[in-house]
Design an enzyme around this catalytic site. Structure first.
Site, PDB file in Angstrom:
ATOM      1  N   SER A  18       0.844  -1.198   0.000  1.00  0.00           N
ATOM      2  CA  SER A  18       0.000   0.000   0.000  1.00  0.00           C
ATOM      3  C   SER A  18       0.881   1.251   0.000  1.00  0.00           C
ATOM      4  O   SER A  18       2.054   1.211  -0.329  1.00  0.00           O
ATOM      5  CB  SER A  18      -0.923  -0.031   1.219  1.00  0.00           C
ATOM      6  OG  SER A  18      -0.141   0.001   2.399  1.00  0.00           O
TER       7      SER A  18
ATOM      8  N   GLY B 182       1.542   0.076   7.405  1.00  0.00           N
ATOM      9  CA  GLY B 182       1.437   1.205   8.323  1.00  0.00           C
ATOM     10  C   GLY B 182       0.578   0.958   9.542  1.00  0.00           C
ATOM     11  O   GLY B 182       0.815   1.525  10.600  1.00  0.00           O
TER      12      GLY B 182
ATOM     13  N   HIS C 178      17.154  11.610  24.115  1.00  0.00           N
ATOM     14  CA  HIS C 178      17.921  10.648  24.914  1.00  0.00           C
ATOM     15  C   HIS C 178      17.047   9.821  25.852  1.00  0.00           C
ATOM     16  O   HIS C 178      16.009  10.252  26.323  1.00  0.00           O
ATOM     17  CB  HIS C 178      18.983  11.387  25.739  1.00  0.00           C
ATOM     18  CG  HIS C 178      18.388  12.336  26.745  1.00  0.00           C
ATOM     19  ND1 HIS C 178      17.992  11.940  27.999  1.00  0.00           N
ATOM     20  CD2 HIS C 178      18.095  13.647  26.643  1.00  0.00           C
ATOM     21  CE1 HIS C 178      17.496  12.968  28.651  1.00  0.00           C
ATOM     22  NE2 HIS C 178      17.543  14.032  27.848  1.00  0.00           N
TER      23      HIS C 178
ATOM     24  N   GLY D  34      -2.578  14.182  16.030  1.00  0.00           N
ATOM     25  CA  GLY D  34      -1.596  15.082  15.446  1.00  0.00           C
ATOM     26  C   GLY D  34      -1.629  16.446  16.126  1.00  0.00           C
ATOM     27  O   GLY D  34      -2.683  16.964  16.466  1.00  0.00           O
TER      28      GLY D  34
END
Length: 195
Positions: free
Chosen positions: A7, A60, A126, A174
């Site tokens: 895809s 995904g 980190h 998001g």
């Protein structure tokens, strides 16, 4: 190598390769997909492969990526695909089957699990711990000492502040700013945990 999945995400993965000729075969469970970037797609994904070639699961969807990996034999070899612009600390620990897209950064003493997607320009600082089957979307930023549980999606452009622990199979929308720990299976949008 073998690529599993054909895809849109698979296109991005194949695009990371130095040469398309490294791909011995592409497989997908959708018989309607017959080619990708000029490569023939075979259907369905078989349960066994020649053990002399590595595999990359280019899917995904985190849960589907996990499901496909569990179908394969325990002796399967998985290959990491890292774009040459990715910056990875020599003190980072990487699992198997990882893809890192353009301009990604993984800093010192960070641990990245198996079958993780670190997407375009994502930054992991980190001492972070990224579990298996996680997707860190484009431009996401994990500050230092962040933990991300299995299967979690960290949305594009989101920021997770230092020391935050995110549970398993969470979804972070998001552009969010995550400033406190998230339990397993929860969702975060903007500056709030919504469930």
């Amino acid at each position: 190598m073998y690529i599993l999945g054909a895809s849109r995400h698979a296109k991005s993965v194949i695009d990371q390769l130095e040469s398309i000729h490294l791909v011995e075969g592409v497989f997908d469970d959708n018989p309607e997909i017959i080619s990708i970037l000029g490569l023939e797609v075979n259907s369905p994904i078989p349960d066994t492969f020649s053990e002399d070639l590595p595999i990359h699961i280019a899917i995904g969807d985190n849960s589907l990526r996990k499901s496909i990996s569990q179908r394969l034999p325990s002796g399967a070899t998985f290959i990491n695909i890292l774009h040459n612009s990715a910056i990875v600390s020599k003190y980072a620990r990487l699992g198997k089957g990882i893809v890192m897209m353009e301009r990604t950064i993984v800093k010192v003493d960070t641990s990245v699990g198996n079958h993780v997607i670190i997407n375009t320009a994502a930054s992991i600082d980190h001492d972070c711990q990224i579990s298996d089957f996680v997707h860190i979307a484009p431009n996401a930023c994990l500050c230092g000492n962040v933990e991300i549980g299995e299967g979690t999606l960290v949305g594009a452009g989101s920021v997770i502040l230092p020391g935050v622990k995110v549970g398993k199979w969470c979804v972070i929308g998001g552009g969010s700013v995550v400033h406190k720990d998230m339990p397993d299976g929860s969702k975060w949008i903007g500056s709030k945990n919504i469930c």
